[in-house]
Enzyme design. Sequence first.
Site, PDB file in Angstrom:
ATOM      1  N   GLY A   1       3.152  -8.714   1.625  1.00  0.00           N
ATOM      2  CA  GLY A   1       2.397  -8.803   0.367  1.00  0.00           C
ATOM      3  C   GLY A   1       2.858  -9.954  -0.509  1.00  0.00           C
TER       4      GLY A   1
ATOM      5  N   GLY B   1       8.263  -0.399   0.517  1.00  0.00           N
ATOM      6  CA  GLY B   1       7.844  -0.349   1.913  1.00  0.00           C
ATOM      7  C   GLY B   1       8.482  -1.468   2.729  1.00  0.00           C
TER       8      GLY B   1
ATOM      9  N   GLU C   1      11.249  -8.662  -4.588  1.00  0.00           N
ATOM     10  CA  GLU C   1      11.713  -7.423  -3.936  1.00  0.00           C
ATOM     11  C   GLU C   1      13.203  -7.511  -3.627  1.00  0.00           C
ATOM     12  OE1 GLU C   1       8.960  -7.363  -0.665  1.00  0.00           O
ATOM     13  OE2 GLU C   1       7.461  -6.265  -1.796  1.00  0.00           O
TER      14      GLU C   1
ATOM     15  N   SER D   1       0.821  -1.217   0.000  1.00  0.00           N
ATOM     16  CA  SER D   1       0.000   0.000   0.000  1.00  0.00           C
ATOM     17  C   SER D   1       0.855   1.268   0.000  1.00  0.00           C
ATOM     18  CB  SER D   1      -0.943  -0.016   1.206  1.00  0.00           C
ATOM     19  OG  SER D   1      -0.215  -0.179   2.402  1.00  0.00           O
ATOM     20  N   THR D   2       2.010   1.245   0.667  1.00  0.00           N
ATOM     21  CA  THR D   2       2.879   2.429   0.652  1.00  0.00           C
ATOM     22  C   THR D   2       3.492   2.599  -0.740  1.00  0.00           C
ATOM     23  OG1 THR D   2       3.419   1.775   2.921  1.00  0.00           O
ATOM     24  CG2 THR D   2       4.611   3.653   2.022  1.00  0.00           C
TER      25      THR D   2
HETATM   26  C1  5RP Z   1       5.250  -6.684   0.203  1.00  0.00           C
HETATM   27  C2  5RP Z   1       6.061  -5.937   1.190  1.00  0.00           C
HETATM   28  C3  5RP Z   1       5.569  -4.596   1.615  1.00  0.00           C
HETATM   29  O1  5RP Z   1       6.570  -3.671   1.401  1.00  0.00           O
HETATM   30  C4  5RP Z   1       5.214  -4.637   3.067  1.00  0.00           C
HETATM   31  O2  5RP Z   1       4.283  -5.689   3.287  1.00  0.00           O
HETATM   32  C5  5RP Z   1       4.626  -3.308   3.537  1.00  0.00           C
HETATM   33  O3  5RP Z   1       3.362  -3.140   2.997  1.00  0.00           O
HETATM   34  P1  5RP Z   1       2.491  -1.846   3.247  1.00  0.00           P
HETATM   35  O4  5RP Z   1       3.180  -0.721   2.536  1.00  0.00           O
HETATM   36  O5  5RP Z   1       1.160  -2.195   2.627  1.00  0.00           O
HETATM   37  O6  5RP Z   1       2.396  -1.612   4.729  1.00  0.00           O
HETATM   38  O7  5RP Z   1       7.078  -6.372   1.654  1.00  0.00           O
HETATM   39  O8  5RP Z   1       5.752  -7.984  -0.014  1.00  0.00           O
END
Ligand code: 5RP
Length: 225
Positions: free
Chosen positions: A101, A86, A107, A34-35
């Site tokens: 996520g 994020g 990543e 989401s970020t």
């Molecule tokens: C996805 C990630 C995201 O960066 C992590 O889960 C943070 O998510 P959000 O920005 O929704 O808090 O590692 O695999």
Amino acid sequence: MTQDELKQAVARAAIDYIAPKLEADSIVGVGTGSTANYFIQYLAEIKGKFDGTVASSEKSAERLKALGIPVYELNSVDAITVYVDGADETNDKLELIKGGGAALTREKIVAACSDEFVCIADGSKWVDTLGKFPLPVEVIPMARSHVARELVKLGGDPVYREGVVTDNGNIIIDVYNLHIDNATELETQVNQIVGVVTNGLFALSPADVLLIGFEDGVKTVRAKG
Ligand code: 5RP
């Protein structure tokens, strides 16, 4: 400020941070979550200032394309100027837990290929000791039970994330109740379990810069030592 407003603030700060570094042929690495989604939204405002992006997930790639931002395969680019993503947790060494996520492997790959990794997070992600957030581990499906047994030996409580298949066709095991005093050691130990693709600790290669949002503003943190 709400958590969402803090996410927007750090995503905006990331644009301000990377914009002076970008040239017409620059590639931007883009994370997932989401970020990162707010970052994608704001990145569209400066899309003429760089060549394109490499995305860490199919979801982010779709969002980027929908906003008219070019997305390249990682194998077709020579270098990535900066990777922005994020995190689920960060400590003051900028060691991270990521993978909420389920995009942790891509990543980690995109981060490894980037000249600089800028982590963006709201203040709730800041911790003294990593491990309250369950550690995601991407696993080859046939190795699920074996990997779970090995994770118990490392002191964790593994839980299969039901119904989730990663972009790489694998499963996720979330490891609860870890108190991570030595993140580099645990990252190595988990990666050595046969059947593990990778785990969500980013400690051997932590973030270079953290933009973290609190009520009183966005702070820029660089890794200690
Ligand atoms: C996805 C990630 C995201 O960066 C992590 O889960 C943070 O998510 P959000 O920005 O929704 O808090 O590692 O695999």
